[in-house]
Design a protein around this motif. Structure first.
Motif, PDB file in Angstrom:
ATOM      1  N   LYS A  53      33.307  12.310 -39.531  1.00  0.00           N
ATOM      2  CA  LYS A  53      32.160  13.089 -40.018  1.00  0.00           C
ATOM      3  C   LYS A  53      32.543  14.538 -40.281  1.00  0.00           C
ATOM      4  O   LYS A  53      32.082  15.159 -41.248  1.00  0.00           O
ATOM      5  CB  LYS A  53      31.013  13.034 -39.000  1.00  0.00           C
ATOM      6  CG  LYS A  53      30.276  11.712 -38.945  1.00  0.00           C
ATOM      7  CD  LYS A  53      29.128  11.790 -37.943  1.00  0.00           C
ATOM      8  CE  LYS A  53      28.368  10.487 -37.863  1.00  0.00           C
ATOM      9  NZ  LYS A  53      27.263  10.552 -36.876  1.00  0.00           N
ATOM     10  N   LYS A  54      33.372  15.083 -39.418  1.00  0.00           N
ATOM     11  CA  LYS A  54      33.754  16.492 -39.538  1.00  0.00           C
ATOM     12  C   LYS A  54      34.721  16.725 -40.700  1.00  0.00           C
ATOM     13  O   LYS A  54      34.871  17.852 -41.155  1.00  0.00           O
ATOM     14  CB  LYS A  54      34.390  16.969 -38.226  1.00  0.00           C
ATOM     15  CG  LYS A  54      33.416  17.014 -37.054  1.00  0.00           C
ATOM     16  CD  LYS A  54      34.139  17.428 -35.771  1.00  0.00           C
ATOM     17  CE  LYS A  54      33.165  17.471 -34.595  1.00  0.00           C
ATOM     18  NZ  LYS A  54      33.850  17.827 -33.326  1.00  0.00           N
ATOM     19  N   ARG A  55      35.342  15.670 -41.165  1.00  0.00           N
ATOM     20  CA  ARG A  55      36.334  15.789 -42.238  1.00  0.00           C
ATOM     21  C   ARG A  55      35.617  15.596 -43.582  1.00  0.00           C
ATOM     22  O   ARG A  55      35.569  14.507 -44.144  1.00  0.00           O
ATOM     23  CB  ARG A  55      37.428  14.750 -42.038  1.00  0.00           C
ATOM     24  CG  ARG A  55      38.640  14.946 -42.917  1.00  0.00           C
ATOM     25  CD  ARG A  55      39.766  13.969 -42.559  1.00  0.00           C
ATOM     26  NE  ARG A  55      39.357  12.576 -42.690  1.00  0.00           N
ATOM     27  CZ  ARG A  55      39.236  11.719 -41.683  1.00  0.00           C
ATOM     28  NH1 ARG A  55      39.477  12.103 -40.443  1.00  0.00           N
ATOM     29  NH2 ARG A  55      38.861  10.471 -41.903  1.00  0.00           N
ATOM     30  N   LYS A  56      35.075  16.681 -44.117  1.00  0.00           N
ATOM     31  CA  LYS A  56      34.234  16.599 -45.305  1.00  0.00           C
ATOM     32  C   LYS A  56      34.943  16.976 -46.600  1.00  0.00           C
ATOM     33  O   LYS A  56      34.413  16.743 -47.691  1.00  0.00           O
ATOM     34  CB  LYS A  56      33.003  17.490 -45.123  1.00  0.00           C
ATOM     35  CG  LYS A  56      32.116  17.069 -43.956  1.00  0.00           C
ATOM     36  CD  LYS A  56      30.902  17.965 -43.833  1.00  0.00           C
ATOM     37  CE  LYS A  56      30.011  17.526 -42.669  1.00  0.00           C
ATOM     38  NZ  LYS A  56      28.802  18.374 -42.546  1.00  0.00           N
ATOM     39  N   ASP A  57      36.121  17.572 -46.474  1.00  0.00           N
ATOM     40  CA  ASP A  57      36.813  18.029 -47.686  1.00  0.00           C
ATOM     41  C   ASP A  57      38.133  17.313 -47.922  1.00  0.00           C
ATOM     42  O   ASP A  57      38.881  17.673 -48.827  1.00  0.00           O
ATOM     43  CB  ASP A  57      37.059  19.529 -47.627  1.00  0.00           C
ATOM     44  CG  ASP A  57      38.016  19.923 -46.501  1.00  0.00           C
ATOM     45  OD1 ASP A  57      38.348  19.056 -45.654  1.00  0.00           O
ATOM     46  OD2 ASP A  57      38.443  21.095 -46.471  1.00  0.00           O
ATOM     47  N   THR A  58      38.431  16.282 -47.109  1.00  0.00           N
ATOM     48  CA  THR A  58      39.717  15.603 -47.215  1.00  0.00           C
ATOM     49  C   THR A  58      39.539  14.093 -47.107  1.00  0.00           C
ATOM     50  O   THR A  58      38.903  13.599 -46.169  1.00  0.00           O
ATOM     51  CB  THR A  58      40.691  16.070 -46.119  1.00  0.00           C
ATOM     52  OG1 THR A  58      40.883  17.484 -46.228  1.00  0.00           O
ATOM     53  CG2 THR A  58      42.034  15.369 -46.246  1.00  0.00           C
ATOM     54  N   LEU A  59      40.108  13.376 -48.060  1.00  0.00           N
ATOM     55  CA  LEU A  59      40.143  11.912 -48.041  1.00  0.00           C
ATOM     56  C   LEU A  59      41.509  11.481 -47.532  1.00  0.00           C
ATOM     57  O   LEU A  59      42.540  11.923 -48.046  1.00  0.00           O
ATOM     58  CB  LEU A  59      39.917  11.374 -49.454  1.00  0.00           C
ATOM     59  CG  LEU A  59      39.962   9.849 -49.623  1.00  0.00           C
ATOM     60  CD1 LEU A  59      38.718   9.219 -49.005  1.00  0.00           C
ATOM     61  CD2 LEU A  59      40.082   9.473 -51.102  1.00  0.00           C
ATOM     62  N   ILE A  60      41.512  10.637 -46.507  1.00  0.00           N
ATOM     63  CA  ILE A  60      42.779  10.145 -45.961  1.00  0.00           C
ATOM     64  C   ILE A  60      42.912   8.663 -46.297  1.00  0.00           C
ATOM     65  O   ILE A  60      42.047   7.853 -45.967  1.00  0.00           O
ATOM     66  CB  ILE A  60      42.865  10.365 -44.442  1.00  0.00           C
ATOM     67  CG1 ILE A  60      42.778  11.861 -44.121  1.00  0.00           C
ATOM     68  CG2 ILE A  60      44.168   9.784 -43.902  1.00  0.00           C
ATOM     69  CD1 ILE A  60      42.923  12.190 -42.656  1.00  0.00           C
TER      70      ILE A  60
END
Length: 575
Positions: free
Chosen positions: A59-66
């Protein structure tokens, strides 16, 4: 239509191939590609049951697609990449003149669909205005000419020769003193033409390769090493820019703000190296947003129980195989090759590994292709150890009862098998092969290594007896990109060295007509030929399962569409 995905090597790992079907709680989406011989070619989507369960770290990772990936080799160049993983990297950085839709039909991309001359030999492209490379320079016809001329270079040692060898002036440039390829003509900054010596029905599929900026990659004829030295400094016109590559760990990208189709919605992408032993845990923990997972029943259940993961299952244009080095005397007798097929319980392995959802592959070709023949026209090589023993006896390999091994001219029948690490698939295949062939009096010794090392040994050095990999095939069924004589060179795809005259003749006939029914008949004969001659031990074909976090929107892979296609439209939403 993306030739970048033609004939690419991929690891046949448990994360690479999935079930041929799955039951319960799904939305069925009809596939637009008709299968050559399979009843079920539908895409199946298993939607997340409780998206609220997305882990906090995700949820906190809003600017990065892994995105999970197997380990790329670092060939970040559209005319050199020889694995699916390197080519996936390239598809984010580079783009070609043409693309394709989910049916495999050619579509305009950086250029409009070409105007084709009445004789079918000249393709003229109009490049769209305003396209820039990520360094800010304009993309012009000179860059297109440079890219395709580079493949013609006398020192070019990559796997894309099939894209240019039919051009007028190719031989004169590659093997002579010509300073340019006469069949490539820059008409104006936004217009370029390619002229063939003869009609090639598959040629359109060669215009999906990524275009390189001449200003960055330029080199003098014969000094292509200058281009190769820039593998880890790629510059293209794609939606993302290369940032960093840590071998065995990750590749990072940032969005290309000047991307010609519009600024990507996701600022950053990381392709994180995973493997079949860790990818499910990484997905469940929210550390990875997208990855391919073998869709065994237990895997499906685990992934669905996470609640927040969407599963997309679809037929793929691919198959797995064991390649035999036909330069090695022990594999030159077709009776031996047939014995190895009859003597391997392929169905037993596939049923055990895929739990009833896999299928045996009996020839080269994609079962989703219009060209794939009826299975009734192929020898099925059902498990028959008695037949295998009979063939080995006829080939002169006699059993030594004292050693338990077959011998010929005093030499025991022993096989060194190159394969790769971190694969549940390989871990399951090894004991089956050793046991089945061992019962025939053949000793098999596996040697495991990283896939990049395996690819180098097989494709570049030709230093192997047998190996196993998989093919991710092109949309067009023309097999010359793999099995032409021109590919039987270091760096080419014909690592096994199989190119009999009849094969060459059929391939030439197949590309000399644009009549699909005639091509289907021709390729049917070719697939029967390779089914009989067996340069490969054909193994399996399966559906692919791509797992996507429910927070990721607008990514819809299928047999001919990668997760990178239209990636600039993808979004992250954790609301």
């Amino acid at each position: 239509m993306k030739r970048k995905s033609i004939a690419l090597l991929c690891l046949l790992m448990s994360a690479s191939f999935a079930l041929a079907g799955c039951g319960g709680g799904s939305d069925n989406v009809s596939s637009n590609q008709e299968s050559g011989n399979k009843e079920s070619t539908e895409k199946e989507i298993l939607k997340a049951k409780d998206p609220s369960k997305i882990p906090e770290v995700s949820k906190k990772r809003k600017d990065t697609l892994i995105v999970g990936t197997q380990n790329p080799a670092g060939q970040f160049c559209p005319i050199y990449s020889s694995t699916t993983y390197d080519s996936t990297v390239n598809s984010l950085i580079f783009e070609g003149l043409l693309s394709n839709d989910e049916k495999g039909n050619a579509t305009a991309n950086m250029a409009d669909l070409p105007e084709i001359s009445d004789d079918g030999k000249t393709y003229t492209f109009k490049i769209k205005d305003g396209i820039k490379f990520s360094d800010g320079s304009d993309l012009t016809a000179d860059d297109v000419a440079f890219t395709y001329t580079a493949i013609c270079d006398p020192k070019y040692d990559g796997p894309r020769t099939d894209a240019v060898e039919g051009l007028v002036g190719y031989e004169e440039y590659r093997n002579g003193d010509a300073k340019s390829v006469s069949g490539i003509k820059v008409i104006d900054p936004h217009t370029i033409s390619f002229t063939l010596k003869k009609v090639n029905a598959s040629q359109l599929y060669n215009f999906g390769y990524g275009i390189m900026p001449k200003s960055v990659y330029n080199f003098e004829k014969g000094n292509i090493q200058v281009l190769k030295d820039k593998f880890l400094q790629p510059v293209g016109s794609g939606p993302y820019k290369f940032v960093k590559f840590e071998q065995g760990q990750y590749i990072s990208f940032e969005k290309n703000d000047g991307y010609w189709q519009g600024e990507p919605k996701i600022p950053n992408i990381i392709m994180k190296v995973t493997n079949a032993k860790t990818n499910i845990q990484e997905l469940e923990a929210g550390n990875v947003d997208i990855d391919d997972v073998a869709a065994k029943k237990q895997n499906i259940q685990m992934l669905q129980s996470a609640g927040f993961l969407d599963l997309q299952l679809y037929p793929q244009s691919a198959y797995g195989y064991i390649g035999l080095n036909l330069r090695n005397p022990k594999f030159q007798d077709k009776k031996v090759r047939k014995a190895l097929m009859y003597g391997l319980d392929r169905k037993g392995f596939i049923d055990n590994y895929y739990q009833g959802y896999g299928a045996v592959q009996n020839t080269h070709g994609a079962v989703v292709s219009w060209a794939y023949p009826s299975e009734d026209s192929l020898e099925k090589y059902e498990y028959n150890p008695d037949k295998a023993n009979e063939l080995l006896d006829e080939a002169g390999w006699k059993m030594n009862k004292q050693t338990g091994l077959r011998e010929k001219d005093g030499v025991p029948f022993e096989i060194s098998w190159l394969t790769y690490t971190d694969s549940n698939y390989v871990d399951s295949l090894i004991p089956i092969v050793k046991d089945c062939w061992g019962k025939l009096g053949i000793k098999v010794t596996p040697e495991l290594m990283e896939f990049a090392t395996l690819s180098e040994k097989v494709n570049d050095k030709r230093d192997f007896e047998i190996y196993n990999m998989a093919w991710n095939l092109s949309i067009d069924p023309d097999p010359s990109a793999i099995f032409s004589k021109s590919q039987d060179v270091p760096g080419g795809f014909n690592a096994v060295g199989w190119h009999p005259e009849e094969s060459d003749k059929l391939m030439e006939e197949g590309i000399a007509t644009t009549d699909q029914e005639k091509r289907k008949e021709i390729y049917g004969k070719w697939m029967q030929l390779i089914n009989d001659d067996l340069p490969y031990i054909f193994l399996n074909n399966n559906k692919k399962c791509t797992v996507i976090s429910s927070k990721v929107k607008n990514i819809n892979p299928s047999a001919y569409v990668s997760w990178t296609d239209n990636i600039y439209k993808a979004e992250i939403s954790t609301n």
